[in-house]
Design a protein around this motif. Structure first.
Motif: not given
Length: 254
Positions: A141-142, A144-146, A173, A176-177, A248-251
Protein backbone atom coordinates in the motif's frame (compact mmCIF):
# COMPACT_ATOMS: atom_id res chain seq x y z
CA UNK A 1 1.11 1.95 18.63
CA UNK A 2 1.93 3.33 21.96
CA UNK A 3 0.61 1.52 24.99
CA UNK A 4 -0.87 2.97 28.16
CA UNK A 5 1.65 2.38 30.90
CA UNK A 6 0.65 0.92 34.27
CA UNK A 7 2.59 3.15 36.69
CA UNK A 8 2.87 0.63 39.48
CA UNK A 9 4.11 -2.09 37.17
CA UNK A 10 6.62 0.23 35.54
CA UNK A 11 8.07 1.35 38.85
CA UNK A 12 8.43 -2.25 39.92
CA UNK A 13 10.30 -3.13 36.74
CA UNK A 14 12.55 -0.08 36.99
CA UNK A 15 13.44 -0.91 40.59
CA UNK A 16 14.27 -4.49 39.68
CA UNK A 17 16.36 -3.24 36.76
CA UNK A 18 18.40 -1.12 39.13
CA UNK A 19 18.94 -4.16 41.35
CA UNK A 20 20.06 -6.30 38.41
CA UNK A 21 22.46 -3.60 37.23
CA UNK A 22 24.34 -3.91 40.52
CA UNK A 23 24.09 -7.68 40.76
CA UNK A 24 26.92 -9.52 39.05
CA UNK A 25 25.23 -12.92 39.37
CA UNK A 26 22.26 -12.14 37.13
CA UNK A 27 22.50 -13.88 33.74
CA UNK A 28 21.47 -12.58 30.31
CA UNK A 29 18.43 -14.86 30.11
CA UNK A 30 17.00 -13.40 33.32
CA UNK A 31 17.73 -9.89 32.10
CA UNK A 32 16.05 -10.52 28.75
CA UNK A 33 13.03 -11.97 30.51
CA UNK A 34 12.70 -8.87 32.66
CA UNK A 35 13.19 -6.68 29.58
CA UNK A 36 10.31 -8.47 27.93
CA UNK A 37 8.11 -7.53 30.88
CA UNK A 38 9.18 -3.91 30.47
CA UNK A 39 8.16 -3.99 26.80
CA UNK A 40 4.77 -5.46 27.78
CA UNK A 41 4.35 -2.59 30.24
CA UNK A 42 5.24 -0.04 27.57
CA UNK A 43 8.38 0.99 29.47
CA UNK A 44 10.71 1.05 26.48
CA UNK A 45 13.45 3.03 28.24
CA UNK A 46 13.86 0.34 30.88
CA UNK A 47 13.56 -2.38 28.25
CA UNK A 48 16.31 -0.82 26.13
CA UNK A 49 18.58 -0.54 29.18
CA UNK A 50 18.00 -4.17 30.11
CA UNK A 51 18.47 -5.50 26.59
CA UNK A 52 21.68 -3.46 26.38
CA UNK A 53 22.88 -5.20 29.56
CA UNK A 54 22.00 -8.55 28.00
CA UNK A 55 23.85 -7.68 24.80
CA UNK A 56 26.94 -6.49 26.69
CA UNK A 57 26.96 -9.74 28.64
CA UNK A 58 26.49 -11.81 25.47
CA UNK A 59 27.22 -9.95 22.21
CA UNK A 60 26.23 -13.07 20.25
CA UNK A 61 22.64 -12.91 21.49
CA UNK A 62 20.21 -12.39 18.60
CA UNK A 63 17.41 -12.17 21.17
CA UNK A 64 19.09 -9.16 22.79
CA UNK A 65 19.48 -7.45 19.41
CA UNK A 66 15.86 -8.20 18.55
CA UNK A 67 14.77 -6.78 21.91
CA UNK A 68 16.90 -3.68 21.40
CA UNK A 69 15.29 -3.16 18.02
CA UNK A 70 11.80 -3.39 19.45
CA UNK A 71 12.67 -1.12 22.38
CA UNK A 72 14.26 1.58 20.23
CA UNK A 73 11.30 1.42 17.85
CA UNK A 74 8.98 1.87 20.82
CA UNK A 75 10.94 5.00 21.71
CA UNK A 76 10.71 6.29 18.15
CA UNK A 77 14.46 5.81 17.64
CA UNK A 78 14.06 4.06 14.33
CA UNK A 79 17.66 4.47 13.11
CA UNK A 80 19.01 2.68 16.17
CA UNK A 81 16.24 0.09 15.90
CA UNK A 82 17.11 -0.64 12.27
CA UNK A 83 20.81 -0.92 13.09
CA UNK A 84 20.16 -3.46 15.85
CA UNK A 85 17.76 -5.47 13.71
CA UNK A 86 20.00 -5.41 10.65
CA UNK A 87 22.75 -6.90 12.80
CA UNK A 88 20.31 -9.53 14.06
CA UNK A 89 19.47 -10.36 10.44
CA UNK A 90 23.16 -10.77 9.59
CA UNK A 91 23.46 -13.34 12.34
CA UNK A 92 20.19 -15.11 11.70
CA UNK A 93 19.13 -14.35 8.08
CA UNK A 94 16.34 -16.93 7.96
CA UNK A 95 14.56 -15.88 11.16
CA UNK A 96 11.10 -14.66 10.12
CA UNK A 97 10.62 -12.81 13.42
CA UNK A 98 13.79 -10.78 12.88
CA UNK A 99 12.83 -10.07 9.26
CA UNK A 100 9.36 -8.93 10.34
CA UNK A 101 10.65 -6.55 13.02
CA UNK A 102 13.24 -5.10 10.65
CA UNK A 103 10.56 -4.57 8.01
CA UNK A 104 8.22 -2.88 10.51
CA UNK A 105 10.98 -0.44 11.42
CA UNK A 106 11.66 0.27 7.76
CA UNK A 107 7.96 0.94 7.16
CA UNK A 108 8.05 3.59 9.88
CA UNK A 109 10.85 5.42 8.06
CA UNK A 110 9.38 5.22 4.57
CA UNK A 111 11.66 2.41 3.32
CA UNK A 112 8.77 0.42 1.91
CA UNK A 113 10.78 -1.26 -0.85
CA UNK A 114 13.40 -2.57 1.60
CA UNK A 115 10.62 -3.64 3.97
CA UNK A 116 8.89 -5.54 1.17
CA UNK A 117 12.09 -7.41 0.33
CA UNK A 118 12.44 -8.53 3.95
CA UNK A 119 8.78 -9.47 4.17
CA UNK A 120 8.99 -11.54 1.00
CA UNK A 121 11.84 -13.46 2.62
CA UNK A 122 9.84 -13.86 5.83
CA UNK A 123 6.78 -15.05 3.91
CA UNK A 124 8.83 -17.70 2.11
CA UNK A 125 9.92 -19.00 5.51
CA UNK A 126 6.55 -18.63 7.31
CA UNK A 127 3.82 -18.56 4.63
CA UNK A 128 0.95 -18.62 7.14
CA UNK A 129 2.27 -15.93 9.49
CA UNK A 130 -0.54 -13.39 9.59
CA UNK A 131 1.66 -10.61 10.97
CA UNK A 132 4.01 -11.01 8.01
CA UNK A 133 1.09 -11.08 5.58
CA UNK A 134 -0.39 -7.92 7.13
CA UNK A 135 2.91 -6.03 7.10
CA UNK A 136 3.52 -7.09 3.50
CA UNK A 137 0.16 -5.63 2.50
CA UNK A 138 1.03 -2.37 4.27
CA UNK A 139 4.34 -2.20 2.39
CA UNK A 140 2.54 -2.69 -0.91
CA UNK A 141 0.00 0.00 0.00
CA UNK A 142 2.83 2.41 0.83
CA UNK A 143 4.21 1.71 -2.64
CA UNK A 144 0.75 2.46 -4.10
CA UNK A 145 0.47 -1.14 -5.29
CA UNK A 146 -3.02 -1.39 -3.85
CA UNK A 147 -4.36 -4.33 -5.87
CA UNK A 148 -1.40 -6.44 -4.73
CA UNK A 149 -1.85 -5.22 -1.16
CA UNK A 150 -5.49 -6.23 -1.20
CA UNK A 151 -4.55 -9.65 -2.55
CA UNK A 152 -2.10 -10.02 0.35
CA UNK A 153 -4.74 -9.10 2.93
CA UNK A 154 -7.24 -11.50 1.34
CA UNK A 155 -4.69 -14.32 1.43
CA UNK A 156 -4.45 -13.76 5.18
CA UNK A 157 -8.22 -13.62 5.54
CA UNK A 158 -8.41 -17.00 3.82
CA UNK A 159 -6.50 -18.29 6.86
CA UNK A 160 -8.32 -16.19 9.49
CA UNK A 161 -11.50 -14.64 8.02
CA UNK A 162 -12.22 -12.34 10.99
CA UNK A 163 -8.70 -11.05 11.67
CA UNK A 164 -9.06 -7.43 12.80
CA UNK A 165 -5.74 -6.09 11.50
CA UNK A 166 -6.19 -7.66 8.08
CA UNK A 167 -9.74 -6.35 7.72
CA UNK A 168 -8.80 -2.87 8.92
CA UNK A 169 -5.93 -2.56 6.48
CA UNK A 170 -8.01 -4.02 3.67
CA UNK A 171 -10.70 -1.41 4.29
CA UNK A 172 -8.14 1.38 4.23
CA UNK A 173 -6.53 -0.02 1.09
CA UNK A 174 -9.89 -0.02 -0.68
CA UNK A 175 -10.29 3.64 0.24
CA UNK A 176 -6.81 4.53 -1.02
CA UNK A 177 -7.54 2.87 -4.35
CA UNK A 178 -10.84 4.69 -4.87
CA UNK A 179 -13.12 1.85 -3.74
CA UNK A 180 -14.57 3.96 -0.95
CA UNK A 181 -17.91 2.20 -0.55
CA UNK A 182 -16.27 -1.16 0.10
CA UNK A 183 -13.73 0.39 2.45
CA UNK A 184 -16.42 2.20 4.43
CA UNK A 185 -18.51 -0.97 4.68
CA UNK A 186 -15.62 -2.85 6.29
CA UNK A 187 -14.42 -0.06 8.57
CA UNK A 188 -17.88 0.92 9.83
CA UNK A 189 -18.26 -2.58 11.23
CA UNK A 190 -14.79 -2.57 12.78
CA UNK A 191 -15.20 0.70 14.69
CA UNK A 192 -17.97 -0.99 16.70
CA UNK A 193 -15.57 -3.73 17.80
CA UNK A 194 -13.92 -3.73 21.24
CA UNK A 195 -10.56 -3.87 19.47
CA UNK A 196 -11.24 -0.57 17.70
CA UNK A 197 -8.88 2.29 18.50
CA UNK A 198 -8.39 5.90 17.49
CA UNK A 199 -6.37 4.56 14.55
CA UNK A 200 -9.36 2.49 13.39
CA UNK A 201 -11.66 5.48 13.61
CA UNK A 202 -9.05 7.59 11.84
CA UNK A 203 -8.94 5.10 8.97
CA UNK A 204 -12.72 5.27 8.61
CA UNK A 205 -12.65 9.07 8.73
CA UNK A 206 -9.96 9.13 6.07
CA UNK A 207 -11.98 6.94 3.71
CA UNK A 208 -15.05 9.09 4.38
CA UNK A 209 -12.97 12.17 3.59
CA UNK A 210 -11.50 10.75 0.40
CA UNK A 211 -15.01 9.95 -0.81
CA UNK A 212 -16.21 13.51 -0.04
CA UNK A 213 -18.32 12.60 3.00
CA UNK A 214 -16.79 15.27 5.20
CA UNK A 215 -19.68 15.45 7.67
CA UNK A 216 -19.30 11.75 8.41
CA UNK A 217 -15.53 12.18 8.65
CA UNK A 218 -15.92 14.99 11.20
CA UNK A 219 -18.37 12.98 13.29
CA UNK A 220 -16.01 10.01 13.33
CA UNK A 221 -13.02 12.14 14.35
CA UNK A 222 -14.91 13.99 17.10
CA UNK A 223 -14.34 11.12 19.54
CA UNK A 224 -10.57 11.56 19.49
CA UNK A 225 -9.58 15.00 18.15
CA UNK A 226 -10.08 18.68 18.91
CA UNK A 227 -11.97 20.90 16.43
CA UNK A 228 -8.71 22.40 15.10
CA UNK A 229 -7.20 18.94 14.63
CA UNK A 230 -10.32 17.84 12.81
CA UNK A 231 -10.09 20.86 10.48
CA UNK A 232 -6.47 19.95 9.72
CA UNK A 233 -7.42 16.36 8.92
CA UNK A 234 -10.28 17.43 6.67
CA UNK A 235 -7.90 19.67 4.71
CA UNK A 236 -5.56 16.71 4.30
CA UNK A 237 -8.40 14.48 3.09
CA UNK A 238 -9.22 17.09 0.45
CA UNK A 239 -5.63 16.95 -0.79
CA UNK A 240 -5.84 13.17 -1.06
CA UNK A 241 -9.20 13.40 -2.82
CA UNK A 242 -7.68 15.79 -5.38
CA UNK A 243 -4.77 13.42 -6.00
CA UNK A 244 -7.10 10.48 -6.43
CA UNK A 245 -9.31 12.51 -8.76
CA UNK A 246 -6.36 13.29 -11.03
CA UNK A 247 -5.38 9.63 -11.18
CA UNK A 248 -2.28 10.02 -9.02
CA UNK A 249 -1.53 7.11 -6.67
CA UNK A 250 -1.88 7.48 -2.90
CA UNK A 251 0.71 5.56 -0.96
CA UNK A 252 2.57 6.60 2.18
CA UNK A 253 0.28 8.66 4.41
CA UNK A 254 1.50 11.33 6.82
Amino acid sequence: MSRTRAIGKTLSIAATAAFLAGCSTSGPSSTEKLAERAVDAGDYNTAASLYRQAYDANPNSVEALLGLGRSYAGLGQYTRAEQALAQAKQRRPRDSEVLLELARTQLETGKAQSALANLDQALAISPRNLQVITARGIALDQLSRHAEAQASYRSGLAIDPTNFALLSNLGLSYGLSGQSDEGIRILRELVRDNAASARTRGNLALVYGISGRERDARATLSTDLTPSQIDSNIAYYRELRTLLGTGKPIGKLR
